[in-house]
Each structure stands twice: as C-alpha cells, then as structure tokens.
Motif scaffolding. Structure first.
Motif, short mmCIF file in Angstrom:
data_model
loop_
_atom_site.label_atom_id
_atom_site.label_comp_id
_atom_site.label_asym_id
_atom_site.label_seq_id
_atom_site.Cartn_x
_atom_site.Cartn_y
_atom_site.Cartn_z
N ASP A 11 0.81 -1.22 0.00
CA ASP A 11 0.00 0.00 0.00
C ASP A 11 0.84 1.27 0.00
OD1 ASP A 11 0.96 -0.12 2.59
OD2 ASP A 11 -1.01 0.00 3.55
N TRP A 12 2.03 1.19 -0.51
CA TRP A 12 2.92 2.35 -0.61
C TRP A 12 2.43 3.28 -1.71
CZ3 TRP A 12 7.22 -1.72 -1.34
CH2 TRP A 12 7.55 -2.30 -0.10
N ALA A 13 2.15 4.52 -1.36
CA ALA A 13 1.72 5.51 -2.36
C ALA A 13 2.89 5.94 -3.24
CB ALA A 13 1.10 6.72 -1.68
N LYS A 14 4.08 5.83 -2.69
CA LYS A 14 5.30 6.10 -3.46
C LYS A 14 6.36 5.12 -2.97
CE LYS A 14 7.01 9.73 -0.41
NZ LYS A 14 7.62 11.04 -0.37
N PRO A 15 7.40 4.91 -3.75
CA PRO A 15 8.43 3.95 -3.34
C PRO A 15 9.07 4.38 -2.02
CG PRO A 15 8.79 4.66 -5.62
CD PRO A 15 7.71 5.52 -5.05
N PRO A 16 9.22 3.46 -1.07
CA PRO A 16 9.89 3.81 0.18
C PRO A 16 11.34 4.24 -0.05
CG PRO A 16 8.88 1.63 0.33
CD PRO A 16 8.73 2.09 -1.08
N LEU A 17 11.96 3.67 -1.07
CA LEU A 17 13.33 4.05 -1.47
C LEU A 17 13.29 4.48 -2.92
CD1 LEU A 17 15.22 0.99 0.07
CD2 LEU A 17 15.29 3.35 0.92
N SER A 18 13.98 5.57 -3.23
CA SER A 18 13.99 6.09 -4.59
C SER A 18 15.36 6.69 -4.89
CB SER A 18 12.92 7.17 -4.75
OG SER A 18 13.06 7.85 -5.98
N LEU A 19 15.72 6.67 -6.15
CA LEU A 19 16.97 7.31 -6.57
C LEU A 19 16.95 8.81 -6.32
CD1 LEU A 19 17.67 5.40 -9.90
CD2 LEU A 19 18.83 5.11 -7.71
N ASN A 20 15.76 9.41 -6.23
CA ASN A 20 15.65 10.85 -6.02
C ASN A 20 15.70 11.27 -4.56
OD1 ASN A 20 15.57 11.67 -8.64
ND2 ASN A 20 13.35 11.85 -8.76
N TYR A 21 15.53 10.33 -3.64
CA TYR A 21 15.51 10.70 -2.22
C TYR A 21 16.92 11.01 -1.75
CZ TYR A 21 10.87 8.50 -2.21
OH TYR A 21 9.58 8.14 -2.48
N ARG A 22 17.02 12.05 -0.96
CA ARG A 22 18.28 12.42 -0.35
C ARG A 22 18.14 12.22 1.15
NH1 ARG A 22 19.39 11.77 -4.92
NH2 ARG A 22 19.76 13.41 -6.45
N MET A 23 18.45 11.01 1.61
CA MET A 23 18.30 10.72 3.03
C MET A 23 19.64 10.25 3.60
SD MET A 23 16.15 7.10 3.09
CE MET A 23 14.80 7.68 2.10
N HIS A 24 19.75 10.35 4.88
CA HIS A 24 20.96 9.89 5.57
C HIS A 24 21.12 8.39 5.32
CE1 HIS A 24 23.60 8.80 8.95
NE2 HIS A 24 24.03 10.06 8.86
N MET A 26 22.00 6.00 7.16
CA MET A 26 21.45 5.13 8.21
C MET A 26 19.93 4.99 8.05
SD MET A 26 23.94 3.91 9.88
CE MET A 26 23.18 3.26 11.34
N GLN A 27 19.27 6.06 7.66
CA GLN A 27 17.82 6.00 7.41
C GLN A 27 17.54 5.10 6.22
OE1 GLN A 27 15.99 9.74 6.37
NE2 GLN A 27 13.91 8.92 6.57
N ALA A 28 18.34 5.22 5.16
CA ALA A 28 18.17 4.36 3.98
C ALA A 28 18.42 2.89 4.35
CB ALA A 28 19.10 4.80 2.87
N ALA A 29 19.43 2.64 5.17
CA ALA A 29 19.74 1.26 5.58
C ALA A 29 18.60 0.67 6.40
CB ALA A 29 21.04 1.23 6.38
N LYS A 30 18.00 1.49 7.26
CA LYS A 30 16.87 1.01 8.07
C LYS A 30 15.67 0.65 7.18
CE LYS A 30 13.72 2.30 11.74
NZ LYS A 30 13.12 3.36 12.52
N LEU A 31 15.35 1.52 6.23
CA LEU A 31 14.25 1.25 5.30
C LEU A 31 14.54 0.01 4.46
CD1 LEU A 31 13.21 4.78 4.03
CD2 LEU A 31 11.77 3.12 5.20
N THR A 32 15.77 -0.13 3.99
CA THR A 32 16.15 -1.30 3.20
C THR A 32 15.93 -2.57 4.00
OG1 THR A 32 17.74 -0.03 1.92
CG2 THR A 32 18.04 -2.41 1.94
N LYS A 33 16.36 -2.57 5.25
CA LYS A 33 16.20 -3.73 6.12
C LYS A 33 14.72 -4.07 6.32
CE LYS A 33 17.51 -5.54 10.63
NZ LYS A 33 18.23 -5.27 11.89
N GLU A 34 13.89 -3.03 6.52
CA GLU A 34 12.45 -3.24 6.71
C GLU A 34 11.81 -3.85 5.46
OE1 GLU A 34 10.70 0.49 7.88
OE2 GLU A 34 11.86 0.55 9.75
#
Length: 124
Positions: A11-24, A26-34
């Motif tokens: 039910d993701w309205a947008k990809p949780p991870l994207s090439l356009n996102y500029r996140m820390h 550690m935040q990206a690693a947490k989302l990837t793990k989830e």
C-alpha cells in the motif's frame, strides 16, 4: 494469478526508497532492512525456483511525470528479500531477471505498488 506467477501488493503511495531521495545513509539502511524483512516474510508462500523474473509496478492516481528508474532501490530491496527467503540462491542474472519498474496510471484508485514474480525455470 497465472500458474507460476505470484503478485505481492503493497500500500505504498510512493516507493519507500527512490533514486531521487536524499536521506541519511542510516535512514536508507533502516528502510532497506524493513523492506527486505517484509518481502522475506511474505515470500514464504513461494516455492524454491531455479530462476525467476520480477517486475515492480507502481500504480499512480495522477498523471504527474515520474522517472521509471526511481523505484529501483525499492525493487532491489524486495529482490534481496526473495534471496533472504531462499526462493532463489542470489539476485544475479543467473537466477533472477529484474525488469525495469513500470508506472501505471489508474484514475480514481489509490496509489500502490505490486511485485510480480514469475517462475521461468531453467531459461537462459
């Protein structure tokens, strides 16, 4: 669902991870793990496959222009989850064909994502 083909809806309205996102990182690693963990848990219903094809479809409710490649990090995390679940030995081309994500406009329906997995056996 066709024989040898499975669909997993998110039910993701947008990809949780994207090439356009500029996140820390550690935040990206947490989302990837989830995402990996979610796919691992949901993939338990799948049989082991010699080789599979995966397609990530992003259903959108507006005609806003989007780049097809932006959801690739989400696709990668989902594919890693399939490997974690031991559906295929690895997410290399030898065992998994990853198609470019597809964006589909559906007027009046909520945005969501779907991962389609198709058993392609020993095809090369």
């Amino acid at each position: 669902m066709a024989d040898g083909e499975w669909h997993f809806d998110f039910d993701w309205a947008k990809p949780p991870l994207s090439l356009n996102y500029r996140m820390h990182h550690m935040q990206a690693a947490k989302l990837t793990k989830e995402i990996r963990g979610l796919m691992h848990a949901r993939a338990r219903v799948l049989p082991t496959m010699a080789r599979c094809e995966v397609v990530l479809t992003w259903f959108v409710s507006t005609r806003t222009r989007r780049d097809d490649e932006n959801p690739v990090p989400t696709l990668k995390a989902l594919c890693d989850g399939l490997v974690d679940a031991e559906i295929v030995p690895d997410d290399t081309h030898e065992f998994m064909v990853k198609r470019m994500p597809v964006i589909v406009y559906r007027r009046g329906e909520p945005a969501s994502m779907r991962l389609t997995i198709r058993d392609i056996g020993e095809e090369a």
